[in-house]
Write an enzyme that holds these catalytic residues in place. Sequence first.
Site, short mmCIF file in Angstrom:
data_model
loop_
_atom_site.label_atom_id
_atom_site.label_comp_id
_atom_site.label_asym_id
_atom_site.label_seq_id
_atom_site.Cartn_x
_atom_site.Cartn_y
_atom_site.Cartn_z
CB CYS A 56 -12.41 -18.07 11.70
SG CYS A 56 -10.66 -17.84 11.37
NE ARG A 113 -17.25 -14.47 12.90
CZ ARG A 113 -17.44 -13.74 14.00
NH1 ARG A 113 -18.52 -13.00 14.11
NH2 ARG A 113 -16.57 -13.76 14.99
CD1 TRP A 134 -9.36 -12.53 6.86
CD2 TRP A 134 -8.24 -12.49 8.79
NE1 TRP A 134 -8.50 -11.45 6.83
CE2 TRP A 134 -7.81 -11.40 8.00
CE3 TRP A 134 -7.68 -12.66 10.05
CZ2 TRP A 134 -6.85 -10.50 8.43
CZ3 TRP A 134 -6.73 -11.76 10.49
CH2 TRP A 134 -6.32 -10.70 9.68
CG ASN A 136 -13.45 -16.82 15.75
OD1 ASN A 136 -12.58 -16.19 15.16
ND2 ASN A 136 -14.49 -16.23 16.34
N GLY A 137 -10.17 -17.31 16.48
CA GLY A 137 -9.34 -16.60 17.46
C GLY A 137 -7.89 -17.00 17.32
CD GLU A 160 -15.64 5.35 6.14
OE1 GLU A 160 -14.58 5.21 6.76
OE2 GLU A 160 -16.35 4.39 5.79
CE LYS A 195 -15.96 1.81 3.59
NZ LYS A 195 -16.20 1.78 5.00
CD GLU A 226 -13.13 -1.81 3.64
OE1 GLU A 226 -13.71 -0.70 3.64
OE2 GLU A 226 -13.25 -2.61 4.57
CG HIS A 278 1.07 22.33 3.55
ND1 HIS A 278 1.92 23.42 3.66
CD2 HIS A 278 -0.17 22.80 3.81
CE1 HIS A 278 1.22 24.49 3.98
NE2 HIS A 278 -0.06 24.15 4.09
CE LYS A 315 -19.29 -5.69 8.85
NZ LYS A 315 -19.14 -4.44 8.09
O1 M6R Z 1 -16.43 -3.70 13.99
P1 M6R Z 1 -15.63 -2.44 14.07
O2 M6R Z 1 -16.41 -1.22 13.77
O3 M6R Z 1 -14.89 -2.30 15.37
O4 M6R Z 1 -14.53 -2.59 12.94
C1 M6R Z 1 -13.51 -1.64 12.80
C2 M6R Z 1 -12.84 -1.77 11.47
O5 M6R Z 1 -12.22 -3.02 11.36
C3 M6R Z 1 -13.81 -1.60 10.31
O6 M6R Z 1 -14.46 -0.38 10.37
C4 M6R Z 1 -13.07 -1.68 8.97
O7 M6R Z 1 -12.23 -0.61 8.83
C5 M6R Z 1 -14.09 -1.75 7.83
N1 M6R Z 1 -13.80 -2.85 6.98
C6 M6R Z 1 -14.10 -0.52 7.00
O8 M6R Z 1 -15.03 -0.58 5.98
#
Ligand code: M6R
Length: 588
Positions: free
Chosen positions: A2, A27, A72, A96-97, A459, A463, A466, A482, A583
């Site tokens: 958050c 966040r 969040w 936050n946390g 990756e 992306k 997501e 396979h 994030k």
């Molecule tokens: O801040 P970080 O790089 O440790 O975050 C790791 C993942 O949470 C982050 O890469 C997440 O997978 C992204 N949203 C991907 O785009």
Amino acid sequence: MCGIVGYAGRGGAAGEIFECLKKLEYRGYDSAGISTADRGEIFTFKRSGRVQCLSEGIKSLPGSVGIGHTRWATHGAATDANAHPHVSGAFSVVHNGMIENYAELKSELAASGRKFLSQTDSEVIAHLLDYYYDGDLADAVRLTCARLKGCWAIAVLCTHFDGFAVACRGMPVILGRGDANYAASDVNALAGRARERCILGDGCMALVTPRGIQVLDGALAPVKPVFGALGAEEEGESGQDCAHYMLREIRCNARTMRRTCAAFLSSGGGAELYSRLASADMIVLVGCGTAYNAALAGARLLGGAYDCPVTARLAGEARCDPPRVTRRSVCIAVSQSGETADTIAAAGILRAAGAYVIAMTNVGYSAITRLADRVLPVCAGPEICVAATKSYIGQLACFHMLASPSCAALRSKCICAVADDVEKLAFDGEYALVIARLCVNSRAVFFLGRGADVEVAVEGSLKLKEVSYVFSDGLSAAELKHGTLALVDEGVLSVVLVTDAALADKCKNAVEQVLSRRGRVAVVTTLADVHAELCGRVDASWLLPAAPAHLAHFVAATALQLIAYRAALLAGHDPDKPRNLAKSVTVE
Ligand code: M6R
């Protein structure tokens, strides 16, 4: 995960906090809320939904001190009642946390007659403050914090105090000084407002008023805060007028490559790092999500440069099943934010077992930097879009530098040459739209590649799913037959990456396998001959700028980021704020 903000100044607190919250929204964006204090009264407005939902309601909040939150959701759904701030008696709190012992605290407080209005873990904090308060805010905060287990950061408003208090354990709080005084989860929120910033020490609290900031340790002894000027990076980037942060950040890929290489070369610490890696008995890379995908590429690069075993591990798994490290082992913890709970935990466990820990991060003041023996900066600048783009590219550049013990300057030069093409691609990559359209019109999208393209495929898939919510997977083209081939039909798209001439024939085999099952194919290649051969036979073929095979991932990853961005827009989603995500994943 958050975002929290506090403001103590002379102007209208609600408007100021609203602006800061907008910058923290990445966040978490399940709900938002603001409390202000004025003449011994607290005023609160909170709503489920994005920060913007507050715009009208906060107009009636009086006062020049206040706190705010963007959430969040972890405990309790994204409802108005669960939105922060939470109020009890003279107190309003944002958090936050996670409060690990909240259930126990809640039963204790409920037994003493306190009524709870939310399902959150956070509300116990407001009740504890009200319970402990006897006229001394700092003492009530101290006593409350002593009861909280877990990692958290809080901001507290009290009707009897002209300002607010903040405290933290394991979560960041940045204090800011300018024409007013501030606190926030992230320095981004203070950009353009505070002139100086200071990181609140772990276990400390600060009392922030319009007149100044007093920092106290856990026993309420004064601590002298060390303020530094807000750096140009922290003040935010300008001059790139894009509709979304995602595109703006993809357009920073090239700059990130150049800056990350330059920072490594000018740090002067390369020789020591190289000798540590050269004498390591094992190199373990840990990370989550995109950072893990960068670690996969890093393991390939470092494995080619050093004699010891190099493995990439998902941090969430490595913390539960850590590899057997020794004092000669090196752990590289990869994290854009430097706040990811699993990565911090894995790195901490490996360090405790003797490994030397290097934090590869984009955020210089983050938690991982405090844990590590050495910090390797990824110079991407603030990354706001939840989907990581430029930080991934910076992590790749950093791994290249680490993997070049005898030729870092030359490697940097080659990376900078590729960066010029990455830049052109990021600004002109219109063909991404063609493939994005195929993606959003498909039931599933498989990203396939061989060699280093496998990591890029994984990756690229992350992306796409997501930000567009299209089902997707990334895998080796060798693996297709396979199992995954069973899913291929005319409703499924395979995006085949081809950047290494030595592996091109093998990739073409995969294309044939998909075409013969009536699957759709988009080729993404840096090789002109592959493009020429396939473009008439597949649904789309995108010829990217040529690049040496070992550097082509910069180009290919940028192309896949652009495809994901365009797909999100076509699907009608906000690419910067994918549903259910945030994030910094600071919870387990
Ligand atoms: O801040 P970080 O790089 O440790 O975050 C790791 C993942 O949470 C982050 O890469 C997440 O997978 C992204 N949203 C991907 O785009």
